[in-house]
Design a protein around this motif. Structure first.
Motif, PDB file in Angstrom:
ATOM      1  N   SER A 145      16.272 -10.273   1.885  1.00  9.07           N
ATOM      2  CA  SER A 145      17.183 -11.081   2.703  1.00  9.07           C
ATOM      3  C   SER A 145      16.423 -12.088   3.559  1.00  9.07           C
ATOM      4  O   SER A 145      16.821 -13.260   3.666  1.00  9.07           O
ATOM      5  N   LEU A 146      15.311 -11.656   4.167  1.00  6.62           N
ATOM      6  CA  LEU A 146      14.496 -12.572   4.963  1.00  6.62           C
ATOM      7  C   LEU A 146      13.937 -13.694   4.094  1.00  6.62           C
ATOM      8  O   LEU A 146      13.953 -14.868   4.481  1.00  6.62           O
ATOM      9  N   GLY A 147      13.487 -13.346   2.903  1.00 10.93           N
ATOM     10  CA  GLY A 147      12.962 -14.368   1.998  1.00 10.93           C
ATOM     11  C   GLY A 147      14.002 -15.395   1.603  1.00 10.93           C
ATOM     12  O   GLY A 147      13.726 -16.602   1.567  1.00 10.93           O
ATOM     13  N   LEU A 148      15.215 -14.949   1.318  1.00  8.91           N
ATOM     14  CA  LEU A 148      16.290 -15.872   0.941  1.00  8.91           C
ATOM     15  C   LEU A 148      16.662 -16.791   2.103  1.00  8.91           C
ATOM     16  O   LEU A 148      16.972 -17.972   1.900  1.00  8.91           O
ATOM     17  N   ALA A 149      16.636 -16.251   3.327  1.00  6.95           N
ATOM     18  CA  ALA A 149      16.940 -17.083   4.501  1.00  6.95           C
ATOM     19  C   ALA A 149      15.895 -18.188   4.664  1.00  6.95           C
ATOM     20  O   ALA A 149      16.240 -19.348   4.953  1.00  6.95           O
ATOM     21  N   LEU A 168      13.988 -19.452   2.267  1.00 11.25           N
ATOM     22  CA  LEU A 168      14.135 -20.379   1.141  1.00 11.25           C
ATOM     23  C   LEU A 168      15.309 -21.323   1.375  1.00 11.25           C
ATOM     24  O   LEU A 168      15.210 -22.538   1.114  1.00 11.25           O
ATOM     25  N   ALA A 169      16.420 -20.799   1.886  1.00 12.59           N
ATOM     26  CA  ALA A 169      17.578 -21.646   2.205  1.00 12.59           C
ATOM     27  C   ALA A 169      17.205 -22.683   3.267  1.00 12.59           C
ATOM     28  O   ALA A 169      17.601 -23.852   3.169  1.00 12.59           O
ATOM     29  N   ALA A 170      16.426 -22.270   4.279  1.00 11.32           N
ATOM     30  CA  ALA A 170      16.023 -23.200   5.333  1.00 11.32           C
ATOM     31  C   ALA A 170      15.159 -24.327   4.778  1.00 11.32           C
ATOM     32  O   ALA A 170      15.311 -25.494   5.175  1.00 11.32           O
ATOM     33  N   SER A 171      14.280 -24.006   3.850  1.00  7.49           N
ATOM     34  CA  SER A 171      13.419 -25.056   3.285  1.00  7.49           C
ATOM     35  C   SER A 171      14.223 -26.096   2.521  1.00  7.49           C
ATOM     36  O   SER A 171      13.945 -27.299   2.597  1.00  7.49           O
ATOM     37  N   GLY A 176       9.168 -17.745   1.855  1.00  3.35           N
ATOM     38  CA  GLY A 176      10.384 -17.031   1.478  1.00  3.35           C
ATOM     39  C   GLY A 176      10.254 -16.381   0.112  1.00  3.35           C
ATOM     40  O   GLY A 176      10.620 -15.207  -0.063  1.00  3.35           O
ATOM     41  N   LEU A 177       9.697 -17.109  -0.854  1.00  4.47           N
ATOM     42  CA  LEU A 177       9.483 -16.529  -2.178  1.00  4.47           C
ATOM     43  C   LEU A 177       8.533 -15.345  -2.103  1.00  4.47           C
ATOM     44  O   LEU A 177       8.684 -14.364  -2.843  1.00  4.47           O
ATOM     45  N   PHE A 221      19.924 -30.713  -2.840  1.00  2.00           N
ATOM     46  CA  PHE A 221      19.184 -29.735  -2.031  1.00  2.00           C
ATOM     47  C   PHE A 221      20.131 -28.904  -1.154  1.00  2.00           C
ATOM     48  O   PHE A 221      19.917 -27.707  -0.950  1.00  2.00           O
ATOM     49  N   VAL A 222      21.172 -29.533  -0.625  1.00  2.00           N
ATOM     50  CA  VAL A 222      22.150 -28.805   0.189  1.00  2.00           C
ATOM     51  C   VAL A 222      22.860 -27.734  -0.656  1.00  2.00           C
ATOM     52  O   VAL A 222      23.101 -26.608  -0.192  1.00  2.00           O
ATOM     53  N   VAL A 223      23.165 -28.060  -1.904  1.00  2.00           N
ATOM     54  CA  VAL A 223      23.789 -27.083  -2.801  1.00  2.00           C
ATOM     55  C   VAL A 223      22.851 -25.890  -3.028  1.00  2.00           C
ATOM     56  O   VAL A 223      23.271 -24.727  -3.020  1.00  2.00           O
ATOM     57  N   LEU A 224      21.557 -26.166  -3.220  1.00  2.00           N
ATOM     58  CA  LEU A 224      20.591 -25.086  -3.423  1.00  2.00           C
ATOM     59  C   LEU A 224      20.500 -24.189  -2.187  1.00  2.00           C
ATOM     60  O   LEU A 224      20.378 -22.965  -2.300  1.00  2.00           O
ATOM     61  N   ALA A 225      20.546 -24.784  -0.990  1.00  2.00           N
ATOM     62  CA  ALA A 225      20.523 -23.991   0.241  1.00  2.00           C
ATOM     63  C   ALA A 225      21.742 -23.077   0.314  1.00  2.00           C
ATOM     64  O   ALA A 225      21.635 -21.895   0.688  1.00  2.00           O
TER      65      ALA A 225
END
Length: 503
Positions: A368-372, A374-377, A403-404, A480-484
């Motif tokens: 979960s921390l990693g996904l957060a 990655l979303a921020a990047s 994140g990865l 990029f917004v869609v990926l986040a």
């Protein structure tokens, strides 16, 4: 007087342990790591050469991205065959066969004189990479103690990510100096080294230490593979047709994908029932390509959902970032690799550190921390522009790679801990299948979204319009917004991976 103990058969797991002692499992992991590095490099490094490849064959963006998505489709489908191949051929022959095919694909792509030959070479590489990639997780879960599995995953992941970390940097220099063909030859030394290591350290036995060939009498689920392949191809072509083709064509393909998925699930259930009651059907039943019993384990079920969504965001961005830097920000291929290099090195270090945490911390929290992160990047990418300092681009890329680093060693372990021992090969294949299916969708989705948003802004990526513009950057930013958003969606599923009390 008791007879002397029999020596283990050469090449078996027992013989390797007798010869190399406790080091044997680490030498085995090193051997498959080199091959996996080659397969990962072949999947990502070509992205740096896509603009050059497009110009050489005079391709539009939709056709050029099939160099990546064709590889992903082949890799995705072939992953489901890994358990059957390991049972039939054993670790060493399966691994060597894949490395040989990857070698042929690399050389064939490098000398290809037509675009369809390049695609054929990429499909060959994808088939090989798909069979190889579930193998390390099987080895880690079978050969290492539970309190070593996180460390083994971390060390393995650190080695594997060095390939995509160094690949774009070296690949960018090669494209500038020698053209796109040189990219394909990068996997050759890795394939040759992996074949040599396999002869020394990879056992001839199948998972569980049984003799290779134990699966000779077990029939292969060809119907399941045909349905899975048809569903994947119909889905990806349907996504492409949503943008560029007639609406009726898109609807037909997507409906066909849905029917194929439903047929696949029904067929797998039927084979599972036959396997549970073999006497009622005479001869031994064909084992299902995907054992649906796996999804009865809560962490695995939600881990598979995370793997799919995460794969969509990860591989979509792996395709998108080099194109964004070259055709959005106007950077040279060699410079693109240089920018991505620090992020790759940070990723390698992060994976090694998080691997140790995975032995002591709940996997769902690390994922979960990693996904957060990655979303921020991804969410920060729209703040960049041609006038921005490149340091910010490097910083955002590093944030995503950290994140990865939290996700990669934790997802497989969190999803597969607690499943039945005999289901480990199938579990590894299914998790990797879901991640790569998401990746194949992500590559197509990013290409389609980018074309759609470019058209909406009155822009194009054609060479005649090579100068960066605000409209072009706006199109990239929207993707990029869609990926986040996809990463945040995966985060909600990741939190559900935790085991319920008393389960």
């Amino acid at each position: 007087m008791s007879p002397p103990p029999r020596a283990a058969e050469p090449g078996t797991l027992a013989a390797l342990r007798a010869r190399y002692g406790a080091r044997s499992r680490w030498l085995l992991l090193l051997s498959v790591m080199v091959g996996t590095m080659a397969s990962v490099m072949s999947s990502t490094v070509v992205n740096v050469a896509i603009p050059d490849l497009s110009r050489h064959f005079v391709l539009g963006q939709e056709r050029a991205q099939w160099v990546t998505s064709g590889f992903m489709v082949a890799m995705t489908v072939s992953m489901l065959t890994t358990p059957w191949l390991l049972a039939r051929l054993g670790y060493r022959r399966t691994y060597a066969l894949c490395m040989g095919l990857l070698l042929v694909g690399g050389v064939g792509g490098g000398i290809a004189g037509a675009f369809w030959l390049v695609l054929l070479a990429r499909v060959a590489e994808g088939l090989a990479a798909g069979v190889v990639q579930p193998i390390p997780a099987i080895i880690i879960l079978r050969a290492f103690a539970p309190d070593e599995q996180g460390r083994a995953s971390g060390l393995f992941g650190m080695g594997v990510v060095l390939a995509p970390a160094l690949g774009p940097s070296i690949g960018g220099v090669l494209v500038d100096a020698f053209g796109w063909r040189s990219i394909f030859f990068m996997v050759v030394p890795f394939c040759l080294l992996s074949l040599w290591l396999a002869q020394r350290y990879v056992p001839v036995t199948a998972p569980g230490g049984v003799s290779a060939g134990a699966g000779v009498g077990v029939r292969f689920d060809g119907v399941g593979l045909l349905l899975a392949s048809g569903a994947t191809l119909a889905l990806l072509n349907g996504l492409v047709a949503l943008h560029g083709g007639p609406a009726a064509e898109a609807a037909t393909l997507l409906a066909g994908a849905a029917v194929a998925v439903a047929g696949f699930v029904a067929w797998q259930r039927r084979l599972l029932r036959r396997q549970a009651h073999p006497g009622a059907h005479g001869a031994a039943a064909t084992p299902p390509l995907m054992n649906l019993r796996l999804f009865g384990h809560r962490p695995f079920a939600f881990g598979a959902i995370v793997a799919f969504i995460y794969g969509t965001a990860l591989f979509g961005s792996t395709y998108l970032l080099p194109v964004y830097m070259q055709m959005g920000l106007g950077l040279a291929p060699a410079y693109v690799g240089t920018i991505l290099l620090p992020a790759g090195i940070v990723l390698a270090v992060a994976i090694a550190l998080v691997g140790r945490l995975a032995d002591r911390r709940p996997a769902h929290r690390l994922v979960s921390l990693g996904l957060a992160l990655l979303a921020a990047s991804f969410a920060l990418m729209p703040t960049l522009g041609p006038a921005s300092a490149m340091g910010w681009l490097v910083a955002y890329a590093i944030l995503g790679r950290i994140g990865l680093g939290f996700i990669l060693p934790s997802l497989n372990l969190g999803a597969m801990r607690g499943i039945a021992h005999e289901l480990i090969p199938q579990g590894s294949s299914v998790i990797n299948f879901m991640r790569m299916l998401g990746g194949a969708v992500g590559v197509s989705l990013c290409g389609i979204l980018l074309e759609w948003r470019l058209a909406a802004h009155g822009e194009t990526l054609a060479p005649a319009h090579s100068a960066a513009s605000a409209a072009r950057l706006a199109a990239f930013d929207e993707v990029f917004v869609v990926l986040a958003a996809l990463c945040l969606l995966a985060l909600t599923a990741a939190w559900q991976m935790r085991a319920r009390p008393g389960a």
